[in-house]
Write a protein that holds these residues in place. Structure first.
Motif, PDB file in Angstrom:
ATOM      1  N   SER A 183      14.995  39.520  -9.333  1.00  0.00           N
ATOM      2  CA  SER A 183      14.908  38.074  -9.222  1.00  0.00           C
ATOM      3  C   SER A 183      14.874  37.634  -7.768  1.00  0.00           C
ATOM      4  CB  SER A 183      16.103  37.431  -9.926  1.00  0.00           C
ATOM      5  OG  SER A 183      17.319  37.931  -9.390  1.00  0.00           O
ATOM      6  N   GLY A 184      13.940  36.737  -7.469  1.00  0.00           N
ATOM      7  CA  GLY A 184      13.820  36.187  -6.133  1.00  0.00           C
ATOM      8  C   GLY A 184      13.205  37.131  -5.121  1.00  0.00           C
TER       9      GLY A 184
ATOM     10  N   ASP B  87       9.943  28.925  -8.860  1.00  0.00           N
ATOM     11  CA  ASP B  87      11.149  29.698  -9.121  1.00  0.00           C
ATOM     12  C   ASP B  87      12.167  29.548  -7.997  1.00  0.00           C
ATOM     13  OD1 ASP B  87      12.403  31.874 -10.893  1.00  0.00           O
ATOM     14  OD2 ASP B  87      12.492  32.774  -8.899  1.00  0.00           O
TER      15      ASP B  87
ATOM     16  N   GLY C  90      14.559  28.537 -10.390  1.00  0.00           N
ATOM     17  CA  GLY C  90      14.974  29.796 -10.993  1.00  0.00           C
ATOM     18  C   GLY C  90      14.456  29.983 -12.406  1.00  0.00           C
ATOM     19  N   GLU C  91      13.421  29.251 -12.784  1.00  0.00           N
ATOM     20  CA  GLU C  91      12.979  29.239 -14.181  1.00  0.00           C
ATOM     21  C   GLU C  91      12.263  30.508 -14.609  1.00  0.00           C
ATOM     22  OE1 GLU C  91       9.505  26.611 -15.029  1.00  0.00           O
ATOM     23  OE2 GLU C  91       9.697  26.052 -12.905  1.00  0.00           O
TER      24      GLU C  91
ATOM     25  N   ARG D 191      12.659  33.821 -13.010  1.00  0.00           N
ATOM     26  CA  ARG D 191      13.239  35.118 -12.634  1.00  0.00           C
ATOM     27  C   ARG D 191      13.937  35.826 -13.801  1.00  0.00           C
ATOM     28  NH1 ARG D 191      16.997  33.415  -7.816  1.00  0.00           N
ATOM     29  NH2 ARG D 191      15.057  32.345  -7.315  1.00  0.00           N
TER      30      ARG D 191
END
Length: 234
Positions: free
Chosen positions: A40-41, A77, A81-82, A84
């Motif tokens: 993520s990220g 994102d 954060g939708e 990840r």
């Protein structure tokens, strides 16, 4: 010792309904192919995954570092954060990429492994469950295999889970997830390492463990290497 010759391509690869940017590096000769699923990220520019990829390349393994989100999705994102934790979306794209690479001349015929980090590990395991004849091995680094859910019971490929010794919550999640895997499986805990393996020497241990796992399971036979198809001169 002679330096390993590498063929590097920066590609835009179709994956379902999007086109994704990827760096494809193929040693000559190659012993297998490892497709990376970032956490993520993160992106294909992740310094940790690029380090591991470099070690795999020196061992004769082709690597594919790819952005599983489009630039627009990455921007969204970063704010919300939708995407990840959208494991299903990432896994579908990963499986599509593996299929495309199986038909891409420089990588065609190479047995494929998946290397997932953080949430990317869950996507790798879901993709492995979806493509059992294509994906031959999986390695997770500091991963969240628990996020793969019911797909874990459909993973029969050899799977190595690597977790930092100081990452206690994730150790527990990996142990629970490992109970559901159906194939060969192993949990390696790197002493003194945190979730990102930033401590001296810990990422080197990750690279060593991943290299040995993939070299054990990807070549068609012990010590076998497959020469690449003829290419245009570098």
């Amino acid at each position: 010792m002679n330096a390993v010759r590498m063929n590097l391509e920066r590609l835009e690869i179709p994956a379902v309904d999007v086109v994704l940017e990827a760096d494809v590096t193929v040693p000559r000769p190659a012993r297998g192919l490892v497709l990376f699923a970032h956490g993520s990220g993160s992106s294909r520019h992740s310094p940790r995954n690029r380090y591991v990829a470099g070690e795999l390349q020196r061992a004769g393994l082709a690597t594919v570092l790819v952005d599983l989100l489009t630039p627009a999705e990455e921007r969204a994102d970063a704010l919300t954060g939708e995407f990840r934790f959208d494991i299903g979306r990432l896994a579908v794209r990963l499986a599509a990429l593996a299929g495309w690479l199986a038909d891409h001349e420089p990588t065609a015929g190479l047995r494929t492994g998946l290397f997932g980090a953080s949430t990317g590990a869950a996507a790798a395991l879901v993709a492995a469950a979806a493509r059992p004849t294509l994906v031959k091995a999986v390695v997770s680094r500091g991963g969240r295999p628990d996020l793969a859910g019911e797909a874990l019971r459909s993973v029969h490929q050899p799977t190595l889970l690597i977790v930092g010794g100081d990452d206690t919550v994730v150790i527990t999640l990996n142990r629970e997830a490992m109970e559901q895997l159906r194939g060969e499986k192993r949990l390696e805990i790197v002493p003194g390492a945190s979730h990102l393996f930033e401590e001296p020497g810990t990422l080197e241990q990750v690279a060593h463990l991943a290299r040995e796992w993939f070299l054990r399971h990807l070549p068609e036979a012990a010590g076998q290497e497959r020469p690449l198809p003829r290419m245009a001169p570098d």
